[in-house]
Design a protein around this motif. Structure first.
Motif, short mmCIF file in Angstrom:
data_model
loop_
_atom_site.label_atom_id
_atom_site.label_comp_id
_atom_site.label_asym_id
_atom_site.label_seq_id
_atom_site.Cartn_x
_atom_site.Cartn_y
_atom_site.Cartn_z
N GLN A 155 2.04 3.05 -12.38
CA GLN A 155 2.57 1.91 -12.27
C GLN A 155 3.41 0.86 -12.61
O GLN A 155 3.97 0.79 -11.37
CB GLN A 155 1.12 0.60 -11.99
N SER A 205 -3.29 -3.73 -14.28
CA SER A 205 -2.27 -4.17 -12.79
C SER A 205 -2.00 -5.23 -13.67
O SER A 205 -0.79 -5.50 -13.22
CB SER A 205 -3.22 -4.32 -11.54
N HIS A 217 1.55 6.88 -6.56
CA HIS A 217 0.97 7.23 -7.65
C HIS A 217 0.78 8.21 -7.92
O HIS A 217 0.24 9.61 -6.70
CB HIS A 217 -0.47 6.53 -7.77
N ASP A 261 0.99 -1.09 -0.20
CA ASP A 261 -0.38 0.35 0.05
C ASP A 261 1.07 1.00 0.05
O ASP A 261 0.90 2.27 -0.22
CB ASP A 261 -0.77 -0.28 1.13
N SER A 303 1.91 2.11 -3.48
CA SER A 303 0.46 3.07 -4.51
C SER A 303 0.48 3.98 -3.94
O SER A 303 -0.13 4.87 -5.03
CB SER A 303 -0.33 2.35 -4.29
N ALA A 345 -5.60 4.84 -5.78
CA ALA A 345 -5.29 4.88 -6.95
C ALA A 345 -6.58 3.83 -7.70
O ALA A 345 -7.10 3.66 -9.12
CB ALA A 345 -4.81 3.44 -7.17
N THR A 393 -4.11 2.44 -2.25
CA THR A 393 -4.61 1.49 -3.23
C THR A 393 -6.01 1.93 -3.32
O THR A 393 -6.49 1.58 -4.96
CB THR A 393 -4.93 -0.36 -2.80
#
Length: 241
Positions: free
Chosen positions: A112, A165, A92, A86, A89, A139, A136
């Motif tokens: 990503q 992903s 991003h 996480d 993430s 995103a 996460t």
């Protein structure tokens, strides 16, 4: 298969406890460490030595703590891995949707890929993820928001996010393996491969394959290759006809 207990929670990971807002610290001596610091140490260790090097003992040593004391912050390695994923993430860079949903979606998955290339252990870690943390979810919220004009229902949007992903993780794994295998001989290798594919033995036995793989103009850049394949994936996965 994910093991579950009587409460339905994934074994080893309690999503409610993991992602709940931090409780107010009690009066008295402040904690010596934090989950954020422990997560950062684990990420640094994985970046330097690979995911296999991340153990509770190794992370504790990295922050100067006893192994047993680490469990008061992070109950097990599975939970630590969730925190690490996480945290990644959160890297991003997601601007406001532009109105061009394809461009916005491409931006998300280029981001990503960039994160995975900076943290090569991440693609291998993702299959073990059991829950979505706040970064996460942010995103995912972005992806579903920009996908809305594509006319997909909610379930299809989730599937597109998951499949794209997975594509990015697989592609980055391939990129990193190819880079390691080339070991500084990339141009020479591609030239030798082109000569081999143009050889009479190959072209006679496998003419269609030879034409497809010969690539007379040389290999495209990694960025261009990824963008081309990503576009094809988006076109295929968002087709509603």
């Amino acid at each position: 298969m994910t093991r579950t207990g009587t409460s339905g929670r994934a074994a080893g990971v309690d999503p409610e406890a993991l992602w709940a807002p931090a409780a107010r610290p009690r009066r008295g001596r402040p904690p010596a460490h934090s989950r954020a610091g422990i997560t950062a140490a684990a990420v640094a260790l994985a970046d330097a030595e690979g995911l296999g090097a991340v153990t509770m003992r190794a992370v504790a040593a990295r922050i100067g703590a006893g192994t047993m004391s680490l469990y008061s912050y992070v109950p097990n390695k599975e939970t630590l891995l969730e925190l690490m994923i996480d945290e990644m993430s959160g890297g991003h860079r997601l601007p406001e949707p532009s109105g061009d949903w394809r461009a916005d979606l491409r931006h998300l998955f280029h981001e990503q890929r960039a994160i995975m290339l900076r943290h090569p252990w991440l693609p291998a870690a993702l299959p073990a993820r059991r829950t979505f943390g706040p970064n996460t979810l942010a995103a995912l919220e972005y992806a579903l928001t920009v996908l809305a004009p594509a006319g997909l229902d909610a379930r299809a949007g989730l599937e597109v996010f998951g499949l794209l992903s997975g594509f990015v993780a697989s592609h980055v794994t391939h990129e990193l393996a190819q880079e390691q295998a080339a070991d500084g001989t990339g141009d020479a290798f591609h030239q030798a491969q082109a000569r081999y594919l143009r050889s009479p033995a190959v072209t006679a036995a496998h003419p269609t394959v030879a034409r497809a793989l010969a690539a007379p103009d040389g290999p495209a850049s990694p960025d261009a290759t990824f963008d081309r394949l990503l576009n094809r994936m988006i076109d295929g996965l968002t087709a509603t006809a």
